[in-house]
Design an enzyme around this catalytic site. Structure first.
Site, PDB file in Angstrom:
ATOM      1  N   THR A 243       0.805  -1.220   0.000  1.00 59.71           N
ATOM      2  CA  THR A 243       0.000   0.000   0.000  1.00 59.71           C
ATOM      3  C   THR A 243       0.838   1.271   0.000  1.00 59.71           C
ATOM      4  O   THR A 243       0.567   2.214  -0.744  1.00 59.71           O
ATOM      5  CB  THR A 243      -0.946   0.022   1.219  1.00 59.71           C
ATOM      6  OG1 THR A 243      -1.774  -1.144   1.196  1.00 59.71           O
ATOM      7  CG2 THR A 243      -1.824   1.260   1.205  1.00 59.71           C
ATOM      8  N   ALA A 244       1.870   1.335   0.813  1.00 55.34           N
ATOM      9  CA  ALA A 244       2.626   2.583   0.991  1.00 55.34           C
ATOM     10  C   ALA A 244       3.938   2.608   0.232  1.00 55.34           C
ATOM     11  O   ALA A 244       4.707   3.564   0.377  1.00 55.34           O
ATOM     12  CB  ALA A 244       2.891   2.810   2.471  1.00 55.34           C
ATOM     13  N   GLY A 246       4.864   3.135  -2.920  1.00 54.09           N
ATOM     14  CA  GLY A 246       5.099   4.264  -3.813  1.00 54.09           C
ATOM     15  C   GLY A 246       5.310   5.567  -3.075  1.00 54.09           C
ATOM     16  O   GLY A 246       6.194   6.361  -3.419  1.00 54.09           O
ATOM     17  N   ASP A 247       4.507   5.821  -2.047  1.00 57.09           N
ATOM     18  CA  ASP A 247       4.638   7.064  -1.278  1.00 57.09           C
ATOM     19  C   ASP A 247       5.926   7.076  -0.462  1.00 57.09           C
ATOM     20  O   ASP A 247       6.559   8.123  -0.305  1.00 57.09           O
ATOM     21  CB  ASP A 247       3.433   7.256  -0.367  1.00 57.09           C
ATOM     22  CG  ASP A 247       2.147   7.474  -1.147  1.00 57.09           C
ATOM     23  OD1 ASP A 247       2.223   8.028  -2.265  1.00 57.09           O
ATOM     24  OD2 ASP A 247       1.069   7.093  -0.655  1.00 57.09           O
ATOM     25  N   GLY A 282       0.135  -1.855   6.579  1.00 61.52           N
ATOM     26  CA  GLY A 282      -0.329  -0.491   6.777  1.00 61.52           C
ATOM     27  C   GLY A 282       0.420   0.494   5.902  1.00 61.52           C
ATOM     28  O   GLY A 282       1.372   0.153   5.199  1.00 61.52           O
TER      29      GLY A 282
END
Length: 322
Positions: A243-244, A246-247, A282
């Site tokens: 989920t995270a 790329g960021d 997460g």
């Protein structure tokens, strides 16, 4: 030089995350094994990632005056992000509804909420840009706010890094303000119509000075308008949640560039941080601290190649080529 100074104009959402063996087919019900709420949103995620990577970070955007909004602000504050330009509005805080499959893949539905109230020059943006090396933008805010932010940064000599997500056609006046474009493979295909990352990167490099296409388990491909570039492979790690990733990549990349690191080294920093993030569940909770990035990066790429010291001047983004 001193710390990288990063301004983030973007979304802040509460992620409502369901973990299940697989995503349901249309009309099908499946049983999940776990549900959690995790502070997220691409803007907040990038801000937290940059702060944990060692940057001095300011977040510009909006949240509601509800429990989700208060929790998001607290998490950003705890990460060391300056939230004085994160406005509180009457609209409910944005939410992202995320399904994570056991293999690590995910699907996301975003409800903008307070993020959708940000229009034109966001309140507090001008002060936040003062002294910044880079402005990080995404597309989870209304496009007029993104464009106004890019223009304001351009006018002040602040380099603009755009993550084109959710993917959509980009207007020419926005691209004209972008120094570095960072799409993933699917976003690059949407933007160019090309089927492979190399062709997409070459097409995008004709529209902006530099582009980095993130390739998941295959690492990242960097290409500059003059033809210079490099492919940086990703470390082999056990994937729990992408989920995270790329960021985390973008936030860490911004800090490395803001410290004046050459792009080749900045990419290794970002790739190492992203690899660490996918090993945890997460969004904001999976982003590594600088010390861990340095340790893992040195182990993966070699201490001399990875580098832990700061370099010369901050990122110039190829602006001289415009």
């Amino acid at each position: 030089m001193g710390r990288a100074r990063v301004c983030v104009l973007g979304s802040a959402n509460m992620d409502l995350v369901v973990y299940a063996e697989r995503a349901p087919e249309l009309g099908e019900t499946v049983t999940g094994r776990r549900f959690v709420t995790v502070p997220g949103g691409k803007g907040a995620n990038q801000a937290i990632a940059a702060a944990r990577a060692g940057g001095a970070v300011t977040m510009v955007g909006s949240v509601g005056g509800d429990p989700y909004g208060r929790q998001l602000r607290a998490v950003l504050d705890d990460a060391g992000v300056d939230t004085r330009a994160l406005a509180e509005v009457a609209e409910a805080t944005g939410t992202a509804h995320i399904l994570v499959e056991d293999g690590g893949d995910n699907s996301i539905v975003v409800v903008p909420g307070a993020n959708g109230t940000v229009h034109g020059p966001a309140p507090g943006l001008e002060d936040a840009l003062s002294g910044a090396h880079l402005l990080l933008l995404q597309l989870e805010l209304p496009l007029d706010a993104v464009l106004a932010g890019a223009r304001a940064a351009r006018e002040r000599g602040v380099k603009v890094v755009l993550t084109p997500a959710p993917a959509r056609p980009l207007p020419a006046d926005l691209l004209a303000c972008v120094d570095l474009l960072v799409p993933n493979e699917s976003e690059a295909r949407v933007l160019t119509g090309k089927d492979d990352a190399e062709s997409a990167a070459r097409a995008l490099a004709e529209t902006v000075p530099e582009v980095v296409v993130t390739l998941g388990a295959d690492g990242a491909r960097w290409l500059r308008r003059d033809g210079a570039g490099e492919h940086v492979p990703a470390p082999s790690v056990q994937v729990r949640d992408t989920t995270a990733a790329g960021d985390t990549f973008v936030g860490t990349l911004a800090v490395a560039l803001g410290e004046g690191r050459p792009m080749e080294q900045a990419l290794r920093w970002a790739t190492a941080a992203a690899a660490l993030s996918v090993g945890q569940e997460g969004a904001s909770t999976s982003m590594p601290a600088r010390a861990r990035i340095e340790e893992f990066g040195a182990e993966t790429f070699g201490a001399e190649t990875f580098g832990a010291e700061s370099f010369g001047a901050p990122f110039d983004g190829g602006a001289s080529e415009r």
